[in-house]
Design a protein around this motif. Sequence first.
Motif, short mmCIF file in Angstrom:
data_model
loop_
_atom_site.label_atom_id
_atom_site.label_comp_id
_atom_site.label_asym_id
_atom_site.label_seq_id
_atom_site.Cartn_x
_atom_site.Cartn_y
_atom_site.Cartn_z
N LEU A 36 0.59 -1.04 0.26
CA LEU A 36 -0.44 -0.49 -0.12
C LEU A 36 1.10 1.27 0.17
CD1 LEU A 36 -2.97 -1.03 2.66
CD2 LEU A 36 -3.46 -0.41 0.08
N LEU A 37 1.74 1.19 1.15
CA LEU A 37 2.37 2.07 0.74
C LEU A 37 3.76 2.55 -0.11
CD1 LEU A 37 4.22 2.08 4.30
CD2 LEU A 37 2.31 3.77 3.43
N ASN A 39 2.37 1.59 -3.40
CA ASN A 39 1.56 1.77 -4.55
C ASN A 39 1.38 3.38 -3.90
OD1 ASN A 39 -0.58 1.90 -6.86
ND2 ASN A 39 -1.63 1.30 -5.25
N ASP A 40 1.38 3.77 -3.45
CA ASP A 40 0.96 4.92 -2.10
C ASP A 40 2.35 6.10 -3.14
OD1 ASP A 40 -0.40 7.29 -1.27
OD2 ASP A 40 0.48 7.94 0.45
N ALA A 41 3.41 5.96 -2.10
CA ALA A 41 4.00 6.79 -3.14
C ALA A 41 4.47 6.69 -4.38
CB ALA A 41 5.52 6.24 -2.49
N ALA A 43 2.37 6.57 -6.86
CA ALA A 43 1.25 7.24 -7.49
C ALA A 43 1.20 8.52 -7.30
CB ALA A 43 -0.71 6.85 -7.10
N ARG A 44 2.54 9.03 -5.68
CA ARG A 44 2.06 10.58 -5.23
C ARG A 44 3.68 11.36 -5.77
NH1 ARG A 44 -0.84 10.62 0.56
NH2 ARG A 44 -2.51 12.37 -0.49
N TYR A 48 5.20 14.77 -4.02
CA TYR A 48 6.22 14.56 -3.25
C TYR A 48 7.11 15.44 -3.84
CZ TYR A 48 4.11 10.99 -0.55
OH TYR A 48 3.40 9.80 0.17
N GLN A 68 1.59 8.57 6.78
CA GLN A 68 0.72 8.33 6.21
C GLN A 68 1.18 6.31 6.39
OE1 GLN A 68 2.07 8.79 2.33
NE2 GLN A 68 0.44 10.85 2.08
N TYR A 72 -2.41 3.37 8.06
CA TYR A 72 -2.71 2.04 7.48
C TYR A 72 -2.81 0.90 8.97
CZ TYR A 72 -2.43 3.64 3.24
OH TYR A 72 -2.71 4.31 1.41
#
Length: 80
Positions: A36-37, A39-41, A43-44, A48, A68, A72
């Motif tokens: 999850l982290l 994928n989030d990193a 996407a962002r 950042y 973050q 989770y």
Amino acid sequence: QNALQPLKFLRIFLNQIFTSVVSVLIVHGCLTIYALLLNDAGARTYEYGMLRVLGMRKYSLGFLLMTQAFYYAIPCVILG
């Protein structure tokens, strides 16, 4: 004593199975949070980068990522 001997082995066997299942679930939970982290990193990355350009320090960005991660992890620990 001899009559309880099979139950002792059953108890040891079930304890090992329980420990194995719990260990697998803990590893699975850690890998899920990591995915999850990641994928989030991914996407962002742009966001950042913009925060860094605007003056956010590396340790502040690291603190943001750790916050973050706790968002989770904490519900997982409470529900799990």
